[in-house]
Design a protein around this motif. Sequence first.
Motif, mmCIF file in Angstrom:
data_model
loop_
_atom_site.group_PDB
_atom_site.id
_atom_site.type_symbol
_atom_site.label_atom_id
_atom_site.label_comp_id
_atom_site.label_asym_id
_atom_site.label_seq_id
_atom_site.Cartn_x
_atom_site.Cartn_y
_atom_site.Cartn_z
ATOM 1 N N GLY A 138 4.242 7.305 2.278
ATOM 2 C CA GLY A 138 4.389 5.975 3.058
ATOM 3 C C GLY A 138 4.371 4.752 2.723
ATOM 4 O O GLY A 138 3.338 5.063 1.410
ATOM 5 N N ILE A 139 5.155 3.989 2.851
ATOM 6 C CA ILE A 139 4.381 3.309 1.879
ATOM 7 C C ILE A 139 4.882 1.949 2.793
ATOM 8 O O ILE A 139 5.373 1.297 4.176
ATOM 9 N N LEU A 179 -1.453 7.992 -9.052
ATOM 10 C CA LEU A 179 -1.391 8.995 -7.418
ATOM 11 C C LEU A 179 -2.537 9.468 -8.374
ATOM 12 O O LEU A 179 -3.554 10.817 -8.951
ATOM 13 N N ASP A 180 -4.031 9.483 -7.218
ATOM 14 C CA ASP A 180 -5.361 10.406 -7.626
ATOM 15 C C ASP A 180 -5.496 11.628 -6.494
ATOM 16 O O ASP A 180 -5.606 11.856 -5.621
ATOM 17 N N ALA A 215 -3.983 3.975 -1.101
ATOM 18 C CA ALA A 215 -3.994 3.111 -1.960
ATOM 19 C C ALA A 215 -3.498 1.489 -1.632
ATOM 20 O O ALA A 215 -2.153 1.390 -1.302
ATOM 21 N N ALA A 216 -4.562 0.717 -1.658
ATOM 22 C CA ALA A 216 -4.103 -0.688 -0.971
ATOM 23 C C ALA A 216 -4.070 -0.618 -2.973
ATOM 24 O O ALA A 216 -3.622 -0.989 -4.118
ATOM 25 N N LEU A 217 -2.526 -2.061 -2.912
ATOM 26 C CA LEU A 217 -1.757 -2.594 -3.766
ATOM 27 C C LEU A 217 -1.873 -3.799 -4.160
ATOM 28 O O LEU A 217 -2.459 -4.576 -5.386
ATOM 29 N N ALA A 231 1.116 -1.115 -0.199
ATOM 30 C CA ALA A 231 0.113 -0.031 0.527
ATOM 31 C C ALA A 231 0.783 1.174 -0.511
ATOM 32 O O ALA A 231 2.082 0.813 -0.189
ATOM 33 N N VAL A 232 0.820 1.781 -0.360
ATOM 34 C CA VAL A 232 1.127 4.141 -0.396
ATOM 35 C C VAL A 232 -0.074 4.554 0.296
ATOM 36 O O VAL A 232 -1.005 4.585 0.372
#
Length: 302
Positions: free
Chosen positions: A120-121, A108-109, A80-82, A43-44
């Motif tokens: 953040g990651i 990126l929204d 955002a979940a990846l 996630a980011v």
Amino acid sequence: MPDYAKVFNYEAEGLSYTVSLYEENGEFFADISVVEGAMDVNAVYFGDDDFSGDSASLDGPLNMNGTRLEGDKIQWDDAAALSDPGLGPEGEDKETYLSDGDTLTVSLDVDSLEDIDIFGIRATSTTTDAGSIKGVSTDPEEPEVPEEPEDPTYSKIFFGEEFSDTGAPLGGTYILDEEPDPNPYNNIALPEGTEPTFENYLSYFDTDEVYGEVTSIESIIFYGDGADGEPEELFRIDAPEGGFQDADEVLMAYDDALEGFSASGDESGQDLMAALSLEPDAESDAGAGEEAAMDEDELDMV
């Protein structure tokens, strides 16, 4: 390579990465690149430096709970979940698993990259001792804009219209970088203060002061200062069959020649060309050219 606007850095024992932000066709992206180690990016998170209001958060193991910056609890504007934690059957082939040299691009929204001051990651399967991170990066760097390479300069250029069988200049126009003092033979030189780049030589050749005819050029000889301070031939550009049609075509041929030198592995610019070694036949032709240059005042100065 995208034109990055901001670059975030993260370093920990066993893992380091960069997050580079850019805009493309009105959309915004982040390139997450691992410099050392490996991680599975799940996630980011991102936000500005105003920590007021509610914080965005993802449920379960994708949360960034407990992250702080200089003692202050971080308020994330978006997340955002990846991917789910765990490499699963894909193992290291999982799309979000990155190791040294790998890059993952994330959309990126946001309305503007100016809205992102913190990145953040949330990652698992990392090469850190804990095996996972809640990485926080701030104070993004502005990428250095590469300097435009300087154009090569020359001490003299010969716009040749006639040559001997050995390649020695017989007729054409020499233009010097500076007017000699005294100048008993009225040698043509660039106007005072003009940088002696090829484009400036060509522009001056094509003026009413010189009355040069681009379409009459058979070959152009470029000279630099030799070890003894005297001009020496560096290289030549020959006109195509039918001659050059205009100045733009001459410049294209010149650019192609420089690109060819660069592709050979040498350094760019005049240092590159001064280091060129001529073939034996070319050396003898160059010698003949230098002898002719001694009598250049006797040439047909167009």
